[in-house]
Motif scaffolding. Sequence first.
Motif, short mmCIF file in Angstrom:
data_model
loop_
_atom_site.label_atom_id
_atom_site.label_comp_id
_atom_site.label_asym_id
_atom_site.label_seq_id
_atom_site.Cartn_x
_atom_site.Cartn_y
_atom_site.Cartn_z
N LEU A 94 0.84 -1.20 0.00
CA LEU A 94 0.00 0.00 0.00
C LEU A 94 0.88 1.25 0.00
O LEU A 94 1.86 1.32 0.74
CB LEU A 94 -0.89 0.01 1.24
N VAL A 95 0.53 2.23 -0.81
CA VAL A 95 1.29 3.47 -0.91
C VAL A 95 0.35 4.65 -0.70
O VAL A 95 -0.72 4.72 -1.32
CB VAL A 95 1.99 3.59 -2.29
N PRO A 143 -10.57 7.71 0.80
CA PRO A 143 -11.25 6.70 -0.03
C PRO A 143 -11.64 5.48 0.80
O PRO A 143 -10.89 5.04 1.68
CB PRO A 143 -10.19 6.34 -1.07
N ALA A 144 -12.81 4.94 0.52
CA ALA A 144 -13.32 3.81 1.29
C ALA A 144 -12.41 2.59 1.19
O ALA A 144 -12.35 1.76 2.10
CB ALA A 144 -14.72 3.47 0.83
N TRP A 145 -11.69 2.48 0.07
CA TRP A 145 -10.84 1.32 -0.14
C TRP A 145 -9.45 1.47 0.48
O TRP A 145 -8.66 0.53 0.49
CB TRP A 145 -10.68 1.03 -1.64
N SER A 146 -9.12 2.66 0.97
CA SER A 146 -7.79 2.90 1.54
C SER A 146 -7.73 2.33 2.96
O SER A 146 -8.75 2.11 3.61
CB SER A 146 -7.48 4.39 1.55
N ILE A 147 -6.50 2.10 3.44
CA ILE A 147 -6.31 1.49 4.75
C ILE A 147 -5.68 2.50 5.72
O ILE A 147 -4.54 2.94 5.51
CB ILE A 147 -5.40 0.25 4.67
N LYS A 197 8.30 -1.66 -2.78
CA LYS A 197 7.18 -2.42 -3.34
C LYS A 197 7.61 -3.81 -3.81
O LYS A 197 6.77 -4.70 -3.98
CB LYS A 197 6.54 -1.63 -4.48
N GLN A 198 8.90 -4.00 -4.00
CA GLN A 198 9.41 -5.30 -4.41
C GLN A 198 9.69 -6.23 -3.23
O GLN A 198 9.95 -7.43 -3.43
CB GLN A 198 10.69 -5.13 -5.23
N GLN A 199 9.64 -5.68 -2.02
CA GLN A 199 9.94 -6.49 -0.85
C GLN A 199 8.73 -7.33 -0.44
O GLN A 199 7.62 -6.82 -0.39
CB GLN A 199 10.36 -5.59 0.33
N PRO A 200 8.94 -8.59 -0.13
CA PRO A 200 7.80 -9.45 0.21
C PRO A 200 7.23 -9.22 1.60
O PRO A 200 6.18 -9.77 1.94
CB PRO A 200 8.40 -10.87 0.10
N ASP A 201 7.92 -8.40 2.42
CA ASP A 201 7.46 -8.22 3.80
C ASP A 201 7.04 -6.78 4.12
O ASP A 201 6.77 -6.46 5.28
CB ASP A 201 8.55 -8.66 4.78
N VAL A 202 6.97 -5.90 3.14
CA VAL A 202 6.59 -4.50 3.38
C VAL A 202 5.13 -4.29 2.96
O VAL A 202 4.78 -4.44 1.80
CB VAL A 202 7.51 -3.52 2.61
N ASP A 203 4.30 -3.94 3.92
CA ASP A 203 2.86 -3.81 3.65
C ASP A 203 2.41 -2.40 3.33
O ASP A 203 1.36 -2.22 2.70
CB ASP A 203 2.06 -4.33 4.85
N GLY A 204 3.15 -1.37 3.75
CA GLY A 204 2.69 -0.01 3.48
C GLY A 204 3.79 1.02 3.64
O GLY A 204 4.70 0.87 4.46
N ARG A 260 2.54 10.30 -7.20
CA ARG A 260 1.28 9.84 -7.81
C ARG A 260 1.51 8.53 -8.55
O ARG A 260 0.70 7.60 -8.47
CB ARG A 260 0.71 10.91 -8.75
N ASP A 261 2.62 8.44 -9.26
CA ASP A 261 2.91 7.21 -10.00
C ASP A 261 3.14 6.04 -9.05
O ASP A 261 2.69 4.92 -9.32
CB ASP A 261 4.16 7.41 -10.87
N MET A 262 3.81 6.30 -7.94
CA MET A 262 4.06 5.22 -6.98
C MET A 262 2.77 4.72 -6.33
O MET A 262 2.66 3.56 -5.96
CB MET A 262 5.04 5.70 -5.90
N GLN A 263 1.79 5.60 -6.21
CA GLN A 263 0.51 5.19 -5.63
C GLN A 263 -0.32 4.35 -6.57
O GLN A 263 -1.17 3.56 -6.12
CB GLN A 263 -0.31 6.43 -5.22
N THR A 264 -0.11 4.51 -7.85
CA THR A 264 -1.04 3.90 -8.82
C THR A 264 -0.42 2.84 -9.71
O THR A 264 -1.11 2.26 -10.55
CB THR A 264 -1.67 4.99 -9.70
N THR A 265 0.89 2.60 -9.59
CA THR A 265 1.51 1.59 -10.44
C THR A 265 2.16 0.48 -9.61
O THR A 265 2.36 0.64 -8.42
CB THR A 265 2.61 2.22 -11.33
#
Length: 281
Positions: A30-31, A82-86, A244-251, A276-281
């Motif tokens: 999550l970003v 946003p309702a879908w955000s954490i 974002k490539q790390q398997p243990d980083v959630d946000g 913005r790009d990091m949030q959406t790609t």
Amino acid sequence: MGRTVTLTARVRDTAGNVTTSTRTLSVPTLVGVDAPTGTEWTTAMSTFPGVGYWRDFGVDGSDTDTLPELPNMTVGKFATAPAWSIPHLSWKDDVEQLGGWLDGLNRPIYLTWYHEPMGDVTPATYRTTAARVTQFLANHPKRKLVLGHGPIVTRYWLDEGGGNPADWAYPGMTHYGIDCYQDTPTAASYWQVSKMFGVAFGKVRAAYPGIRLWVPEYGITRLTSDTTGAGRAQAIRDQTTWLKQQPDVDGVAYFHNQAQFLKFALTDVPSQQAWRDMQTT
């Protein structure tokens, strides 16, 4: 990459035949952004509309201390994100508030009791008190809405400060948060991933194999030599792509607080576009 989740379902047809189906899903990191409630938050939502992860630190109530309580879930960021955000919630007041507060929970969240306790709470007191989070969640009917909980410290404290992650580790924690900043405006270059995350992540991973990680606050002061912000934008892309490539980083959330910490805020066009790009790609 984020985490990998395996789902298994058993299905029985009308004849009584049973089959089992298993599917593995990749849940992306999550970003999002951090910003104070009010105008700063509204501006951040407008500038970075793809926010998937955000922080709420609560506000002090009518009691005699100055410690923030758990936030009201019907106003402020909860009403506008946003309702879908954490959301990742922190509070510093009485940990016993959590039991009743959880009764009204209606969306998935992360939790941290006492953000960055270093110097404010003794490690022993922190561990004992934060363990109450685990105890409250153990049998609460809303426990599945709490996606994880754990302490948050700083990269600086773990790295240059020589901090020991065990100081704040408590039974049942699922996550460990590390706030990561580069505040060196006259430096020759932006830090590599190894400097920004390497030592801090390495210490936590070595001490607690399998623990999930957050970067609840992330920020880079623009170098004085970087007149357009293009250099910072590239550093943001490189570092966040690695996260974002790390398997243990959630946000990870960028600390975009123009009113109080303008030096970190993403005020130039290249840096804004990078986030913005990091949030959406």
